[in-house]
Design a protein around this motif. Sequence first.
Motif, PDB file in Angstrom:
ATOM      1  N   VAL A 188       0.834  -1.197   0.000  1.00 41.66           N
ATOM      2  CA  VAL A 188       0.000   0.000   0.000  1.00 41.66           C
ATOM      3  C   VAL A 188       0.871   1.250   0.000  1.00 41.66           C
ATOM      4  O   VAL A 188       0.641   2.189  -0.770  1.00 41.66           O
ATOM      5  CB  VAL A 188      -0.968   0.003   1.210  1.00 41.66           C
ATOM      6  CG1 VAL A 188      -1.587   1.371   1.413  1.00 41.66           C
ATOM      7  CG2 VAL A 188      -2.056  -1.047   1.025  1.00 41.66           C
ATOM      8  N   ASN A 244       3.916   1.534  -1.065  1.00 43.76           N
ATOM      9  CA  ASN A 244       4.572   1.621  -2.373  1.00 43.76           C
ATOM     10  C   ASN A 244       3.640   2.241  -3.409  1.00 43.76           C
ATOM     11  O   ASN A 244       4.045   3.099  -4.196  1.00 43.76           O
ATOM     12  CB  ASN A 244       5.054   0.254  -2.842  1.00 43.76           C
ATOM     13  CG  ASN A 244       6.260  -0.220  -2.072  1.00 43.76           C
ATOM     14  OD1 ASN A 244       6.966   0.556  -1.432  1.00 43.76           O
ATOM     15  ND2 ASN A 244       6.507  -1.517  -2.106  1.00 43.76           N
ATOM     16  N   ARG A 245       2.372   1.799  -3.407  1.00 39.84           N
ATOM     17  CA  ARG A 245       1.406   2.352  -4.350  1.00 39.84           C
ATOM     18  C   ARG A 245       1.161   3.833  -4.087  1.00 39.84           C
ATOM     19  O   ARG A 245       1.046   4.627  -5.017  1.00 39.84           O
ATOM     20  CB  ARG A 245       0.083   1.581  -4.266  1.00 39.84           C
ATOM     21  CG  ARG A 245       0.164   0.232  -4.899  1.00 39.84           C
ATOM     22  CD  ARG A 245      -1.132  -0.518  -4.786  1.00 39.84           C
ATOM     23  NE  ARG A 245      -0.990  -1.813  -5.454  1.00 39.84           N
ATOM     24  CZ  ARG A 245      -1.792  -2.821  -5.277  1.00 39.84           C
ATOM     25  NH1 ARG A 245      -2.815  -2.716  -4.450  1.00 39.84           N
ATOM     26  NH2 ARG A 245      -1.611  -3.950  -5.916  1.00 39.84           N
ATOM     27  N   LEU A 246       1.053   4.191  -2.815  1.00 39.32           N
ATOM     28  CA  LEU A 246       0.814   5.589  -2.477  1.00 39.32           C
ATOM     29  C   LEU A 246       2.008   6.469  -2.829  1.00 39.32           C
ATOM     30  O   LEU A 246       1.834   7.593  -3.317  1.00 39.32           O
ATOM     31  CB  LEU A 246       0.467   5.725  -0.997  1.00 39.32           C
ATOM     32  CG  LEU A 246      -0.890   5.149  -0.591  1.00 39.32           C
ATOM     33  CD1 LEU A 246      -1.058   5.184   0.920  1.00 39.32           C
ATOM     34  CD2 LEU A 246      -2.022   5.878  -1.292  1.00 39.32           C
ATOM     35  N   ALA A 277      -3.933   4.369  -9.260  1.00 34.61           N
ATOM     36  CA  ALA A 277      -3.005   3.979  -8.192  1.00 34.61           C
ATOM     37  C   ALA A 277      -3.641   4.203  -6.819  1.00 34.61           C
ATOM     38  O   ALA A 277      -3.521   3.361  -5.924  1.00 34.61           O
ATOM     39  CB  ALA A 277      -1.692   4.760  -8.311  1.00 34.61           C
ATOM     40  N   LEU A 278      -4.329   5.316  -6.650  1.00 34.18           N
ATOM     41  CA  LEU A 278      -5.004   5.588  -5.384  1.00 34.18           C
ATOM     42  C   LEU A 278      -6.142   4.604  -5.139  1.00 34.18           C
ATOM     43  O   LEU A 278      -6.327   4.113  -4.020  1.00 34.18           O
ATOM     44  CB  LEU A 278      -5.531   7.023  -5.355  1.00 34.18           C
ATOM     45  CG  LEU A 278      -4.472   8.114  -5.303  1.00 34.18           C
ATOM     46  CD1 LEU A 278      -5.127   9.483  -5.433  1.00 34.18           C
ATOM     47  CD2 LEU A 278      -3.650   8.023  -4.033  1.00 34.18           C
ATOM     48  N   ARG A 325      -6.359   1.541  -6.259  1.00 28.45           N
ATOM     49  CA  ARG A 325      -5.778   0.232  -5.917  1.00 28.45           C
ATOM     50  C   ARG A 325      -5.288   0.203  -4.477  1.00 28.45           C
ATOM     51  O   ARG A 325      -5.441  -0.796  -3.774  1.00 28.45           O
ATOM     52  CB  ARG A 325      -4.655  -0.109  -6.882  1.00 28.45           C
ATOM     53  CG  ARG A 325      -5.174  -0.477  -8.255  1.00 28.45           C
ATOM     54  CD  ARG A 325      -4.061  -0.935  -9.167  1.00 28.45           C
ATOM     55  NE  ARG A 325      -4.603  -1.268 -10.464  1.00 28.45           N
ATOM     56  CZ  ARG A 325      -4.194  -0.753 -11.605  1.00 28.45           C
ATOM     57  NH1 ARG A 325      -3.211   0.124 -11.612  1.00 28.45           N
ATOM     58  NH2 ARG A 325      -4.748  -1.110 -12.735  1.00 28.45           N
ATOM     59  N   ALA A 326      -4.699   1.284  -4.028  1.00 30.75           N
ATOM     60  CA  ALA A 326      -4.257   1.352  -2.631  1.00 30.75           C
ATOM     61  C   ALA A 326      -5.463   1.271  -1.699  1.00 30.75           C
ATOM     62  O   ALA A 326      -5.441   0.557  -0.697  1.00 30.75           O
ATOM     63  CB  ALA A 326      -3.465   2.629  -2.380  1.00 30.75           C
ATOM     64  N   LYS A 361      -6.872  -2.242  -1.617  1.00 27.87           N
ATOM     65  CA  LYS A 361      -5.987  -3.125  -0.849  1.00 27.87           C
ATOM     66  C   LYS A 361      -6.208  -2.923   0.651  1.00 27.87           C
ATOM     67  O   LYS A 361      -6.248  -3.887   1.417  1.00 27.87           O
ATOM     68  CB  LYS A 361      -4.531  -2.849  -1.224  1.00 27.87           C
ATOM     69  CG  LYS A 361      -3.528  -3.747  -0.552  1.00 27.87           C
ATOM     70  CD  LYS A 361      -3.598  -5.148  -1.107  1.00 27.87           C
ATOM     71  CE  LYS A 361      -2.442  -5.988  -0.610  1.00 27.87           C
ATOM     72  NZ  LYS A 361      -2.567  -7.367  -1.028  1.00 27.87           N
ATOM     73  N   ILE A 362      -6.355  -1.673   1.069  1.00 29.64           N
ATOM     74  CA  ILE A 362      -6.599  -1.388   2.481  1.00 29.64           C
ATOM     75  C   ILE A 362      -7.912  -2.011   2.925  1.00 29.64           C
ATOM     76  O   ILE A 362      -7.981  -2.685   3.961  1.00 29.64           O
ATOM     77  CB  ILE A 362      -6.598   0.131   2.738  1.00 29.64           C
ATOM     78  CG1 ILE A 362      -5.177   0.689   2.588  1.00 29.64           C
ATOM     79  CG2 ILE A 362      -7.157   0.452   4.120  1.00 29.64           C
ATOM     80  CD1 ILE A 362      -5.121   2.198   2.572  1.00 29.64           C
TER      81      ILE A 362
END
Length: 88
Positions: free
Chosen positions: A11, A13-15, A48-49, A51-52, A55-56
């Motif tokens: 997470v 890394n994505r952020l 990207a946001l 996906r983060a 995931k959370i």
Amino acid sequence: MQVDEAAVTPVLNRLRRAQGQLAGVIAMIEAGRDCKDVVTQLAAVSRALDRAGFKIVASGMRQCLAVSEEGTAPMSEEELEKLFLALA
């Protein structure tokens, strides 16, 4: 809800990647770049946001459905749905 420890690194890394992309979008706008290029990069930041966020939420599902150590009641189906829709 806390983020599962196994999900923290991906997470973050994505952020961080999204943060870099957003800085790039700002620089593109300041430089007067083509609208199409700016929108394309902005869409990448948005994905990207998203996906983060997914995931959370996904990593916290077990925690949301279980009674916490503090005795807090599990989240209802409606509350979980609201979390997902907040990202939609």
